[in-house]
Design an enzyme around this catalytic site. Structure first.
Site, PDB file in Angstrom:
ATOM      1  N   THR A   1      36.296  46.140  41.551  1.00 25.14           N
ATOM      2  CA  THR A   1      36.368  47.218  42.536  1.00 25.14           C
ATOM      3  C   THR A   1      35.103  48.074  42.583  1.00 25.14           C
ATOM      4  O   THR A   1      34.508  48.372  41.552  1.00 25.14           O
ATOM      5  CB  THR A   1      37.545  48.140  42.177  1.00 25.14           C
TER       6      THR A   1
ATOM      7  N   GLY B   1      38.448  49.765  33.941  1.00 23.65           N
ATOM      8  CA  GLY B   1      39.180  50.089  32.717  1.00 23.65           C
ATOM      9  C   GLY B   1      38.407  49.656  31.487  1.00 23.65           C
ATOM     10  O   GLY B   1      38.010  48.502  31.372  1.00 23.65           O
TER      11      GLY B   1
ATOM     12  N   GLU C   1      45.664  45.371  41.911  1.00 23.32           N
ATOM     13  CA  GLU C   1      45.769  43.902  41.942  1.00 23.32           C
ATOM     14  C   GLU C   1      46.499  43.411  43.181  1.00 23.32           C
ATOM     15  O   GLU C   1      47.509  42.716  43.101  1.00 23.32           O
ATOM     16  CB  GLU C   1      46.455  43.397  40.672  1.00 23.32           C
TER      17      GLU C   1
END
Lengths: 702, 702
Positions: A157, A196, A452
């Site tokens: 992303t 993350g 997702e």
């Protein structure tokens, strides 16, 4: 009831007795029901042992403490838990670890995601897109599989691009002289975002970037880029920042990354499909679709999660509804006391369909899981044997699996978000206490609807497959396969014939057929709308999402029915049948009643009967079983982690104890603002504070 | 676009230009539209000036800082803000302060609630239940109205009793000898729970307790009980604890209270209605209903809040949808760039009906507010004049107001919770960042669905009124009045005649009529179900809630239509008409399509047309106006407080800036777990750590 050495008088509430009474009346063995839910006795046993192991593990265990932790504390604890969990990976096989992770996802979602980014996304990306040599190198040789040496994150992303992966703007430009790729972030919009583990943990990342070779843009490919050296210092050209607070899962150190001409060797481009030779020859893959299979695993996990999370919150709300008494029943006699809220028909209608949904999800998730493993295995086998026919067959199966998993991921995660909120509300004001667990559960879950594969984007793409397939059947005489094979009956059902009559509601087969017909007629309407609007797929977006939702419920009901038909007759099967009937009549038929009525699959009398009588009757039939049915989820108090949902049902004592444990003892604490606040209350009068400047004397001066 | 002195290349996103382009095309003046929303130019002006005042006030202003604050920080800041806000109360009139509070509720919900417990609940309880002497004493003489000397909380809810106020178990036993009441908590279940401000702030509380005189239980009455003395020390017999963390609004120090035979003078029982004389004579009130009027104010506030909160989140999501580009449109040409997500029909269907709902709520809230003030004033007047006929008339009007406000409170708070979540999802992954504001907004809002009348309990009681009234009309020839007067047409509409045809959808009057008929037919069905089940009201609970929801939308649409008919023709009126049409066709007709079809108010062709064409057409018609329509809410960036929703539309720069401001600068910070984590990654091999005890040599030893 526990004997207490404190003075109490009046009608002391006895909620624990109420829940015991329910258990005493169970008509089936919750243990055996758990085998149904988990899919087998073996898995059920393994899961139980793992819960016990993690309950005892001082690092992995969770408690009500999590409801009071700051972001910094969450992140620290989660990092320690990752280190602990890694030691289990070194010792157990993949299937067992997968079961463990399914539990971790429920009891500690931020731990699951934070380690999942490394194990599922980073390693999954290398496995899915790398050659076997590349996979061997990072996953095994560099020991990333054991959370050693390398800790990866997944830089897909960007700030300005999420759902549209093909539009990502980070570049990977091949430098033929040095046999290197140069990774670059051209502008703020291409900043990698939400990554993350990037902020403080990751040593490496897989980067999605546009491959540019000799000035030509080959679209988005994947590259392994080291972020930090073995001293954990950021490499030159790499800038990483912390993305800060999130709605939930604060234990994950999501970050942003900007690359300023970072050089990586040619080997670091993952080259299972697209290859770049030393001198800059680009070989494009024959089957681009294969490279997306990495996303499949995540979807399956989210469907399994939907079952477990729904089961957890339904358990809390139902145990509370047994413990809680409020008002008299409208048909109560003069001397009846207050009624358990579970006895109110409205409360039954609010909660028991959610319970039935959790049961439907359990089996559906198991079926999807097995289907996914089977499909992946046979495709992998065909690829390794270079078996062309096998590969083609595998790709067909994979397409069907993508349709099923996409509709299930979006529908189940939405459904579960709703279930969490409904269960919270069903616990009234107490559901708003952090210690009830609902707030954190909602906040942690919410992201499942947008990550997702954003649910709406996913839903549209699934609906599109359905409409394309029905168009193929109608216009080109194609044969639909896999999950969509019911579309081959299209011609037979494109009329206004009522398919499900009032006296057929009890038959799961008939309901399933009604859902098929509703799907066919709705898809056909969507096709007509599409034709009318010049093939503008965007225009029918809302219908496509609706189709995807119905398809997911179709899959769930069909799987349930297949499993159901293999069960031995007995009280357990009877209850399961009622659950399936309730799921199909409330969640499906009533939930989509607008569709069923519009396309004349049901008539209005039948819908009226559903709402006025049938659903309520099923709820009443299931009412005596709600405690055994929730006990059957086998969720221990640690996993439930709620002031309202303990097994003993002693809600008031439990809630009070947590509140006392988690907060300063009365009399031992003065809030930092008390003195200031007291001074404020005792402040001088307004006139004094205004130096008496606003008064009648002053007025005379003007 | 701002000129930046940083290197950027490629297609730099220009979201701010996109939003400017939308504003340039506005067909109406957002300022004038704001007068419609606020109800008048005067109110609109006042609200704007108050926003400016609070933006500049260094204590009251809010910023993205709130998204990173701990519970302790929230509580401290909120206490300081109360002290600051109190200074405004001393200077402005009630109506202005009410408008200010409406803004505070939006920009700082925990501040609103924490001071609202004192001003609205504590003082409201004294005003509603005390004699005028009692009111004068605490509210004015003791200066509680100015948040001086006394700070009150509201001890109604108990651990084991919330919704059922009549079942509360705290006792107030009259001691005739000493002319005192003895307040006591008999057992854990009667512990006062959730009491806002009790933990550290309140000096006094109004207690709901059972009045016991000479052994007789007179039911629940209200008493003023001092908790802390002027040194802020707890009084003897009073134990108070902190209730701890909540899903939202952590700035409020909710607490629990146990009373152990606490004595208060007789004067401290609020005796407007029920009176206890010195020698223990109890006089029961003639009209018990009047004592519940204290709840009315809260309901009106929550309907107003529903408007403001919906407006806020819709503004964020729509500004983001204009700024954000993703994918090409399915009808795009080869050279078209990515499309604004607001241009996708599905995105329009997701957001524009929510925008229309906010518009409907604004006017509906204004109407309810005025109705409530008028009714209360004339009733108060009648009571003060002891005008029996006036009192009876006032009570009738009050009953109607209770029905309207109850259905609106429950329906609007549910609707707003859904709007917040839908707007969050419409911002995709970025909606999950705390700085987007959605997480906190959701968590702060969620409690509105369960407090001050749990929505389901409230919905049932409103539905019951509807069914009782229709029963009266049908069986006893009664005349329904107030909001329910449409029930007088019952006989005319109890048939299967289709009421709203496809070509009538554009007529708001016809839609309103269709809603009336749907309400009548549904209520009639509920009545039949009730009769069939031996007057068991509980059995038809789900239907009752459905009726209440439809009634609320009926009220909103009717109010909108009445206001609409007073407006001058012009572009603004045209847009308002489209909003009303969209609200009625999507939220009402499509939202309740199961009902409309079941009771044959609409036919299936019309519903099919609604879903396939009409709603989408309205969305497309409104699409060009979305930015002016959200600008018209006049919410400043401070009030919006979102990384995604600023007026300038420059989302990526704004988001990045907040993330950088709120987190340690890259390179300046090492997470406390980094060293530990690095050591973990570099740990010795499994064999080494196991001292090589598990190996082939060992196996030979066995």
């Amino acid at each position: 009831m526990e004997v207490k050495n404190t003075i109490q008088s009046g009608n002391i509430p006895t909620p624990a007795l109420a829940i015991q009474a329910e258990r005493a009346k169970a008509t089936f063995d919750p243990e055996l029901m758990n085998h149904f839910l988990e899919g087998s006795k073996e898995k059920s046993d393994e899961i139980k042992q793992m819960i016990q192991q993690m309950e005892r593990d001082p690092i992995l265990q969770v408690s009500s403490k999590v409801y009071d932790m700051t972001k910094a504390e969450h992140r620290l604890e989660t990092a320690r838990k990752i280190a602990r969990l890694a030691l289990y990976i070194e010792l157990e096989n993949f299937s067992s670890f997968e079961n463990r992770m399914s539990l971790v996802s429920l009891m500690d979602p931020q731990l699951h995601t934070r380690i999942g980014v490394h194990l599922g996304l980073f390693l999954g990306c290398i496995r899915g897109n790398g050659t076997s040599e590349q996979m061997y190198y990072w996953v095994l040789n560099k020991e990333a599989a054991y959370v050693k040496q390398i800790y990866g994150c997944f830089a897909m992303t960007e700030l300005a691009h999420g759902s549209n992966v093909a539009g990502l703007e980070t570049t990977a430009t091949y430098d033929v002289e040095n046999e290197q790729f140069v990774i670059n972030t051209p502008h703020i919009g291409a900043t990698k975002w939400w990554i993350g583990g990037a902020a403080h943990s990751a040593t490496h990342t897989t980067v999605y970037a546009r491959l540019i070779v000799k000035g030509k843009d080959y679209g988005v490919k994947t590259f392994v880029v080291p972020l930090r050296d073995s001293n954990h210092n950021l490499n030159p050209g790499v800038v990483v920042g912390d993305i800060g607070a999130k709605m939930g899962r604060d234990g994950i150190d999501n970050g942003w990354i900007q690359f300023s001409n970072v050089r990586i060797p040619r080997y670091n481009m993952l080259q299972k499909y697209c290859k770049v030779s030393a001198d800059g020859e680009v070989t494009e893959p024959p089957n681009n679709q294969l490279s997306y299979s990495a996303l499949l695993g995540g979807r399956v996990v989210m469907v399994k999660d939907s079952f477990r999370w729904s089961a957890k919150v339904v358990t809390i709300a139902i145990r509370y509804a047994i413990a809680r008494r409020q008002f008299k029943a409208s048909k109560a006699g003069e001397n009846d006391g207050e009624n358990q809220i579970m006895n109110y028909p409205l409360h039954q209608r609010r909660l028991i369909p959610l319970l039935a949904t959790a049961y439907a999800f359990s089996n559906g998730a198991n079926v999807l899981d097995q289907l996914s493993k089977k499909t992946m295995d046979s495709l992998d086998h065909a690829v390794s044997q270079d078996d062309k026919a096998g590969i083609d067959k595998g790709i067909e199966e994979m397409k069907s699996l993508f349709v099923a998993s996409g509709s299930l991921k979006s529908t189940c995660t939405w459904s579960t978000l709703n279930t969490i909120e409904q269960c919270r509300q069903a616990c009234g004001g107490h559901g708003y206490s952090s210690y009830s667990g609902f707030g954190k559960t909602y906040n942690d879950w919410a992201v499942q609807c947008t990550w997702e594969g954003d649910n709406n984007i996913l839903g549209m793409s699934i609906g599109k497959q359905l409409v394309k397939n029905i168009s193929g059947v109608i216009k080109d005489g194609n044969k639909a396969t896999g999950i969509l094979d019911f579309l081959n009956n299209t011609k037979q059902y494109l009329n206004n014939e009522i398919v499900l009559k009032k006296d057929q509601l009890e038959s799961l087969e008939q309901v399933l057929k009604a859902v098929e017909v509703a799907l066919i007629r709705t898809a056909n309407q969507a096709l007509a709308d599409l034709d009318k609007n010049g093939e503008d797929w965007d225009y029918i977006g809302a219908r496509l999402v609706e189709l995807s939702k119905m398809l997911a419920h179709f899959f769930m009901l069909k799987s349930f029915l297949e499993k159901f038909n293999t069960l031995e007759e007995g009280p357990m099967k009877l209850v399961l049948k009622q659950l399936a009937q309730l799921y199909s009549s409330s969640v499906i038929l009533e939930g989509f009643s607008g569709i069923f009525l519009t396309f004349k699959v049901l008539d209005s009398d039948t819908v009226s009967y559903l709402s006025s009588e049938y659903i309520q009757k099923l709820c009443a039939d299931l009412r005596p079983h709600v405690i055994p049915l929730t006990d059957a989820f086998n969720l221990s108090d640690m996993i439930i982690n709620s002031s309202l949902g303990n097994y003993d049902g002693n809600v008031y004592e439990n809630f009070f104890k947590i509140v006392k444990d988690r907060n300063p003892a009365p009399g031992s604490y003065t809030a930092p603002y008390e003195e200031e606040f007291r001074a404020h209350l005792n402040r001088p009068s307004l006139e004094d504070r205004q130096r008496n400047e606003i008064n009648e004397d002053n007025e005379e001066l003007v």
